[in-house]
Each structure stands twice: as C-alpha cells, then as structure tokens.
Write an enzyme that holds these catalytic residues in place. Structure first.
Site, PDB file in Angstrom:
ATOM      1  N   LYS A 198       0.774  -1.053  -0.012  1.00  0.00           N
ATOM      2  CA  LYS A 198       0.083   0.008  -0.006  1.00  0.00           C
ATOM      3  C   LYS A 198       0.785   1.269  -0.096  1.00  0.00           C
ATOM      4  CE  LYS A 198      -2.079   2.911   2.811  1.00  0.00           C
ATOM      5  NZ  LYS A 198      -2.044   4.178   1.969  1.00  0.00           N
ATOM      6  N   GLY A 251       6.526   5.229   8.567  1.00  0.00           N
ATOM      7  CA  GLY A 251       5.796   6.190   8.544  1.00  0.00           C
ATOM      8  C   GLY A 251       5.751   6.936  10.067  1.00  0.00           C
ATOM      9  N   SER A 252       4.857   7.478  10.463  1.00  0.00           N
ATOM     10  CA  SER A 252       4.762   8.385  11.507  1.00  0.00           C
ATOM     11  C   SER A 252       4.337   7.355  12.879  1.00  0.00           C
ATOM     12  CB  SER A 252       3.422   9.277  11.580  1.00  0.00           C
ATOM     13  OG  SER A 252       2.104   8.696  11.598  1.00  0.00           O
ATOM     14  N   GLY A 256       1.968   3.932  13.413  1.00  0.00           N
ATOM     15  CA  GLY A 256       2.749   2.662  13.601  1.00  0.00           C
ATOM     16  C   GLY A 256       1.972   1.946  14.713  1.00  0.00           C
ATOM     17  N   GLU A 274       9.396   1.391  11.151  1.00  0.00           N
ATOM     18  CA  GLU A 274      10.466   2.472  11.169  1.00  0.00           C
ATOM     19  C   GLU A 274       9.785   3.628  11.136  1.00  0.00           C
ATOM     20  OE1 GLU A 274      12.314   5.246  10.283  1.00  0.00           O
ATOM     21  OE2 GLU A 274      12.188   4.682   8.150  1.00  0.00           O
ATOM     22  N   CYS A 309      12.850  11.091   7.723  1.00  0.00           N
ATOM     23  CA  CYS A 309      12.991  10.789   9.013  1.00  0.00           C
ATOM     24  C   CYS A 309      14.262  10.906   9.786  1.00  0.00           C
ATOM     25  CB  CYS A 309      12.175   9.347   9.171  1.00  0.00           C
ATOM     26  SG  CYS A 309      13.303   8.186   8.142  1.00  0.00           S
ATOM     27  N   GLU A 407       8.740  16.022  15.510  1.00  0.00           N
ATOM     28  CA  GLU A 407       9.204  15.785  14.094  1.00  0.00           C
ATOM     29  C   GLU A 407       8.335  16.663  13.245  1.00  0.00           C
ATOM     30  OE1 GLU A 407      10.754  12.156  11.231  1.00  0.00           O
ATOM     31  OE2 GLU A 407       8.398  12.086  12.312  1.00  0.00           O
TER      32      GLU A 407
END
Length: 504
Positions: A198, A251-252, A256, A274, A309, A407
């Site tokens: 995806k 992703g974020s 996650g 990650e 990231c 972030e």
C-alpha cells in the site's frame, strides 16, 4: 548565441514537462498481475504539489480490494510458483527487474518528482539510484545465505532452516516512495514471499509503474500486488487482515501504533516499524573545518525539503563556536534554492500537500509564540505558482520547545548550545526518538565515546547521511523496532526459523 544558465534551466524544465505530459500514467490497482479498478469504482485525485494542479485520478482501494489482493498473494504463495522457485531463478528474475528499472530510471524519477514534489535531479541521483542498489543487492543475496546444521549427538541430525513468512503487507511513506518500498519489496521477494503493497495516497505513481515492470520481468502474477488507498480504509484493512502474516511499516508514530493495535485485534501478525526521528548534529569545539560542517548541516535538514525521518533537524553546538558555525550555516541556507522540482537549479522542492504545508507553518508560528528566535526564513514562498513551498528556516530554540522536540518534517532547523560533552550527550538523548545522529570532532576518542553514548540506530562521525545498502537502517525507542531495513539483516524480517530434529 549561447543560452544563459536561466534559459538553459527553463528549457530543461519545459522538456521535462513535455515528457511528463506524454507519459501514460498508471492509475488502477495492480492485483494478480494486471491493473484493475476498485471494486466500488472509487477514485481520488492526485494533486501535484509543484503547482497545485490535478495530475490524474487514481483507483481508491478499500477493504474489498485488499481482500482481493491478499487472496491473490496467498494463492501465489501456496502454489509455490515463486516461494518454491530455485533461488538462482528468483535471482535471475530480480536482476531482470533491476535492469528494467534502470532502463526506465528517468521515467520513474519524473513520476516521483511531479507526484510528491522533490527535485527531479534528486529523484534520479538518489531515489532511483538507491532503489537499484537494493534490487541488485537482494537479487545477489538470494542464494548467498545458508541454513544451519547444529552440533548434536551422533544419532541425531538437527537443522535450522529459514522459510518465507507467506503474505507480507508493506505500507510505505510518501517522502521516498519507490526507494523505501524497495527496501521492503526486494528482501521480501528475495526470500520467497508474496506481497501486498500500500503506497501512500500522496505518491502512488511509481509503485504502480514498478508493479507493471515486475510483471514484464517475470515476477509471477499475484506475487506483487499494489493497492493505493487511504490509511483508515485500505491501510486498516491490510493491518487487520487475518491472512496477512506480517506487516512492515514506515511512517509516523501514531500510525505505527495503529498497526500494533490492528495486529492485536486480528491474528497477532508480525509487525516491524520504522518511524520518525529528531536527529542531532553534535558539534564539539574541536570540530574539523566548520565550513564543511555547515554544508552537511544545511544539506542534512534541507535535502528532500526536510521531509526525511533522518533529517538533521537539531544542531547542538559547543557554545564557544556557536556564532561562527551559525553564520556559516546561514550562508549555506541562503544559497539553497527553493523552486519548481523540474528546474535543475532547485535544491528544495515543494512540500507534499497543502495540509502538510499548513502543519510545517504551524510549527514555525508555534516556535515564535514559544519564544524561539527566528534567525532565517519562516515563510511560505512561491505562492503564486499554486505550489506548496517553504523557505529554509532556522531557529535558536530551547530544548523543551515543540520545534526542538517534535518531528516537523520540513526545512526547519533548531539550534541549541552546550558547554561540555556530558551536556551534549544529555541534549542529544533528550528526545523520544533515536533514529540517527552525527558527531563532529577531530579527537577520535571523543568521537567514539559520544557515538557510544548517543542512543541512535545510526551515528555518523564527521559526515551526515552517508550510507550504503550493506548497512542496516533502524532506530531506538520510538523510532521503531523489528528487524531493520537494508543490509543482510533485513532478510530476517521476512523469514522464520524452523528446527528439524531427525533421529538417525
């Protein structure tokens, strides 16, 4: 008459626009080796961040489509058409696929640039180059790792073998769409799994085009499926699916956590994450060549518009050299060109979407309200283009301010000072994240001590963001967990161990 640099740049941009206009854009789901419409016919518009204009409509996958893709992947896996294929034959197919990607490198870079806003030259020089590294590396690794025969009594034979997990769901971000997808696709395919990918809804084009190339290279139908869609629908359906054996997500942090919940609510599938980072440069008083440091600091935060990231978003500098280094960083920042992603002079392209533009500007405004000193930038620029551009932004901030802790995922640098090595380590580790860091010092002992003390998955010494497919990429704490992306260690993420105990 020789064209001026500006005329040459405009000509290059016009040529790239013409080439993009001539492409047949992939727009449908890719399931069981062919493009298909969403079951309910739903689509969503892709808006290019470079000018705010619609590129195309993309099929919007939902739960029914995820079911179709997972069923196709499971059928392919159980048939053995890929999972039982001799390793050398899998290697040959992956090598053919790598050569096809190489042949279509400029097309893929152009899709990436227009779709998510990064400079075309970076998409070609970095994203596609690293994509190819991953494909070639894992193709070669297919038949280079071995199983084990363990020591036992003479009347026993015990083997430990690695077997593919089965159906892997891969959910990837929009900042390095094809490159980060390849960090998952290549080792998963190398080890014999089938996949449902995806891509982020902000950047589906290269994933869909890659799937077409995979079929052309000989990857069997059903082994690689691509379902564009949105997180609460397609992403959740994949995360909760009872016939998916593992999820790998980049992703974020909040998303996650959702995938951990989805696994708990369904079949306890393996989950590897990650996530984000708030990576520091730690610049000691004896740092070598401050101008070089400044170049790395600027590129570390402004590359890819700061949408990385591992962006070096915190500059921790010894108080004795702060003023000198900050001025050099500002010089580098002022030289950084914000512009159209297709313009070869551009260093910083467009942020991925309007919502993200507002998020980044929200951090900038919030930092000013908290009392941070705005040293440079802080504004949206090139608004007349319709695109989503933010100029290089530098703050002197306190360590408890949101801009220095959260972030931002934009071209925003926070500068802080320290007085000694112990304080530098405390500041570096004063974060929820632990993805990457850099240490700058001429003293090898100091560099070693700090690298050991900083809790991060990667620590660079006297450089930043240099890497290779041969080393792992993973983080500490809320930057994620599970087997890493990249390196031979990534193969562990897509295999499980089986012990066979034979009485002779």
């Amino acid at each position: 008459m020789t064209a001026t640099p500006e005329e040459q740049a405009l000509a290059t941009r016009a040529e790239l626009e013409k080439r993009f206009a001539g492409l047949s854009l992939p727009s449908r789901l890719y399931i069981d080796g062919k493009p298909v419409d969403a079951a309910d016919g739903a689509t969503f518009d892709r808006i290019s961040p470079r000018d705010g204009r619609r590129i195309t409509s993309i099929a919007e996958g939902g739960a029914v489509d995820v079911d179709r893709a997972v069923a196709s992947a499971r059928k392919a896996f159980e048939s053995g058409v890929w999972s039982h294929l001799a390793p050398r034959k899998r290697r040959e197919v992956l090598q053919r696929l790598a050569r096809l990607v190489e042949e279509h490198a400029e097309e893929l870079a152009l899709l990436e640039s227009v779709d998510m806003g990064k400079p075309y030259r970076d998409a070609l020089a970095v994203d596609i180059r690293v994509t190819l590294q991953a494909l070639y590396f894992y193709a070669e690794a297919v038949d280079k790792f071995s199983d084990e025969v363990v020591p036992t009594d003479r009347d026993t034979l015990a083997t430990v073998t690695r077997e593919p997990l089965g159906v892997v769901g891969a959910v990837v971000p929009w900042n390095f769409p094809l490159m980060m997808a390849m960090w998952k696709i290549a080792p998963a395919l190398a080890t014999g799994n089938s996949l449902v990918l995806k891509p982020a809804e902000q950047s589906p084009l290269t994933a869909l085009r890659f799937a077409e190339l995979a079929t052309e290279a000989g990857v069997p139908d059903g082994v690689l499926n691509v379902v564009p869609g949105f997180g609460p629908t397609a992403g959740a359906a994949l995360g909760r699916h009872g016939d998916v054996d593992a999820i790998t997500f980049t992703g974020s942090g909040p998303v996650g956590r959702l995938f951990l919940t989805y696994a708990a609510e369904s079949n306890l599938k393996e989950v590897s994450l990650e996530l984000g980072g708030k990576s520091p440069h730690v610049v000691m008083e004896d740092a070598p060549d401050l101008r070089t440091v400044a170049r790395y600091v600027a590129s570390g935060i402004f590359f890819n518009q700061g949408e990385a990231c591992s962006a070096g978003s915190r500059l921790l500098v010894h108080r004795g050299i702060k003023d000198e280094l900050l001025e050099l960083v500002l010089e580098e920042s002022r030289r950084t060109v914000v512009g159209d992603p297709l313009d070869p002079r551009t260093d910083i392209g467009a942020l991925v979407e309007h919502r993200h533009l507002e998020r980044v500007l929200g951090y900038v405004n919030g930092a000013v309200e908290e009392g941070a000193r705005l040293v440079l930038g802080g504004n949206r620029v090139l608004e007349e283009t319709g695109g989503y551009y933010v100029e290089p932004t530098v703050f002197e901030a306190g360590p408890r301010m949101r801009v220095a802790r959260e972030e931002v995922f934009g071209p925003v640098l926070s500068v802080m000072t320290f007085d000694d090595a112990d304080e530098a380590v405390r500041l570096a580790n004063d974060t929820d994240y632990g993805l990457a860091a850099a240490v700058w010092s001429k003293d090898l002992s100091t560099a070693h001590r700090l690298a050991r003390a900083i809790r991060a998955g990667t620590v660079w010494v006297n450089n930043y963001d240099e890497s290779d497919i041969t080393v792992p990429f993973s983080g500490y704490r809320q930057s994620g967990f599970g087997a890493p992306d990249k390196s031979l260690h990534a193969l562990e993420k897509y295999t499980q161990l089986k012990t066979t105990w034979i009485k002779l």
